[in-house]
Design an enzyme around this catalytic site. Structure first.
Site, PDB file in Angstrom:
ATOM      1  N   HIS A 109       0.842  -1.192   0.000  1.00  0.00           N
ATOM      2  CA  HIS A 109       0.000   0.000   0.000  1.00  0.00           C
ATOM      3  C   HIS A 109       0.887   1.255   0.000  1.00  0.00           C
ATOM      4  O   HIS A 109       2.085   1.176   0.222  1.00  0.00           O
ATOM      5  CB  HIS A 109      -0.868   0.072   1.262  1.00  0.00           C
ATOM      6  CG  HIS A 109      -1.663  -1.147   1.576  1.00  0.00           C
ATOM      7  ND1 HIS A 109      -3.025  -1.218   1.359  1.00  0.00           N
ATOM      8  CD2 HIS A 109      -1.316  -2.340   2.132  1.00  0.00           C
ATOM      9  CE1 HIS A 109      -3.493  -2.393   1.756  1.00  0.00           C
ATOM     10  NE2 HIS A 109      -2.465  -3.093   2.229  1.00  0.00           N
ATOM     11  N   GLU A 191       2.551  -0.843   4.433  1.00  0.00           N
ATOM     12  CA  GLU A 191       2.299   0.518   3.978  1.00  0.00           C
ATOM     13  C   GLU A 191       3.625   1.231   3.743  1.00  0.00           C
ATOM     14  O   GLU A 191       4.528   1.187   4.584  1.00  0.00           O
ATOM     15  CB  GLU A 191       1.494   1.301   5.021  1.00  0.00           C
ATOM     16  CG  GLU A 191       0.085   0.796   5.266  1.00  0.00           C
ATOM     17  CD  GLU A 191      -0.929   1.391   4.298  1.00  0.00           C
ATOM     18  OE1 GLU A 191      -0.512   2.153   3.388  1.00  0.00           O
ATOM     19  OE2 GLU A 191      -2.127   1.095   4.452  1.00  0.00           O
ATOM     20  N   HIS A 227      -2.452  -3.144  -3.487  1.00  0.00           N
ATOM     21  CA  HIS A 227      -3.851  -3.012  -3.057  1.00  0.00           C
ATOM     22  C   HIS A 227      -4.774  -2.870  -4.267  1.00  0.00           C
ATOM     23  O   HIS A 227      -5.896  -3.384  -4.289  1.00  0.00           O
ATOM     24  CB  HIS A 227      -3.978  -1.798  -2.130  1.00  0.00           C
ATOM     25  CG  HIS A 227      -5.189  -1.842  -1.265  1.00  0.00           C
ATOM     26  ND1 HIS A 227      -5.515  -0.823  -0.400  1.00  0.00           N
ATOM     27  CD2 HIS A 227      -6.170  -2.772  -1.118  1.00  0.00           C
ATOM     28  CE1 HIS A 227      -6.640  -1.137   0.245  1.00  0.00           C
ATOM     29  NE2 HIS A 227      -7.053  -2.301  -0.181  1.00  0.00           N
ATOM     30  N   ASP A 237      -3.389   2.186  -4.950  1.00  0.00           N
ATOM     31  CA  ASP A 237      -2.055   2.068  -4.372  1.00  0.00           C
ATOM     32  C   ASP A 237      -1.458   0.674  -4.584  1.00  0.00           C
ATOM     33  O   ASP A 237      -2.209  -0.296  -4.705  1.00  0.00           O
ATOM     34  CB  ASP A 237      -2.074   2.422  -2.872  1.00  0.00           C
ATOM     35  CG  ASP A 237      -3.117   1.649  -2.079  1.00  0.00           C
ATOM     36  OD1 ASP A 237      -4.229   1.456  -2.584  1.00  0.00           O
ATOM     37  OD2 ASP A 237      -2.809   1.255  -0.947  1.00  0.00           O
TER      38      ASP A 237
END
Length: 265
Positions: A109, A191, A227, A237
């Protein structure tokens, strides 16, 4: 006469004894004084965050506010699912994976809060349900959400862990990976701090490759997706700025591990 001789000898002996005693007392006074045993400060004991071994603090490896008995324990995955090399910033947003399910997918992400700003403190606050909606208009839209990711990689390459890899983090939402729904059940979320437009940093790619290598040593048959690959109608993303070919090279990933390919998307 004998009496006076004995008296003189006695006086001489007394004088000699006093001189020696005085010298001894002076030498004693110059010696460093050690604290009585009752006043010695006991060594502080700490516990290894990997194996719970108790040991003196001076003999332990200090790391991000934790302690380890050896470098090998610091660098490995604990039984509770935490990587000792990462900074730990625990999120309450997780639950149990379905029984007998182990992760075999890693989802990449990107995140920036507010959009386009790359500070990590607000992102961590968001994952910990501490985001102050009064500090930015955008936060009013998201402050009520309860989401998380297993890992967060800062622009400087620092890796932060928020959820145990043995638990289900809430990062993928409604999603599907080749007809397998609910990707949170079987995935690990990573992330990267970024906005999908700006290039990710060299440090982030290096840290991501190291994290992937670490995860591959603990979970077999891992595959990797963005994602946007598992939720294409909702998400974009990690975005067009993420270089899939570069991370394939750095992490030595096979084509089978990247089922969506390495094209920018």
């Amino acid at each position: 006469m004998l009496k006076w001789i004995l008296l003189g000898l006695g006086l001489a002996f007394a004088y000699w004894w006093l001189v020696l005693k005085k010298k001894h007392d002076q030498e004693k006074a110059l010696e460093p004084r050690s604290a009585p045993p009752s006043q010695l400060k006991p060594k502080r004991m700490v516990s290894c965050s990997y194996c719970d071994l108790h040991l003196p603090e001076d003999d332990a490896i200090a790391w991000d506010g934790r302690y380890y008995c050896c470098a090998d324990h610091r660098d490995n995955l604990s039984q509770k699912g935490w990587w000792g090399r990462a900074q730990w910033r625990a999120s309450p947003n997780f639950d149990e994976r379905p029984a007998s399910i182990k992760p075999d997918l890693v989802v990449i992400h990107h995140i920036s809060l507010p959009p386009g700003q790359f500070g990590r403190d607000r992102i961590i606050d968001f994952f910990q349900n501490k985001l102050d909606a009064r500090t930015h208009p955008y936060f009013e839209q998201i402050a009520h959400q309860k989401v998380s990711s297993h890992f967060l990689i800062d622009r400087d390459g620092q890796v932060i862990q928020l959820v145990s890899v043995h638990k289900r983090a809430w990062h993928a939402g409604a999603s599907q990976f080749f007809e397998r729904e609910r990707c949170n059940d079987f995935s690990i979320g990573i992330e990267l701090i970024g906005d999908g437009e700006s290039a990710f940093t060299n440090e982030q790619y290096t840290a991501l490759a190291q994290l992937i290598d670490f995860l591959a040593k603990n979970f077999s048959n891992l595959q990797f997706a963005g994602h946007s690959d598992i939720a294409p109608d909702r998400k974009t993303d990690p975005g067009k700025s993420f270089d899939w070919a570069r991370i394939q090279r750095l992490a030595n990933l096979s084509k089978e591990q990247l089922p969506f390919g390495v094209e920018v998307r």
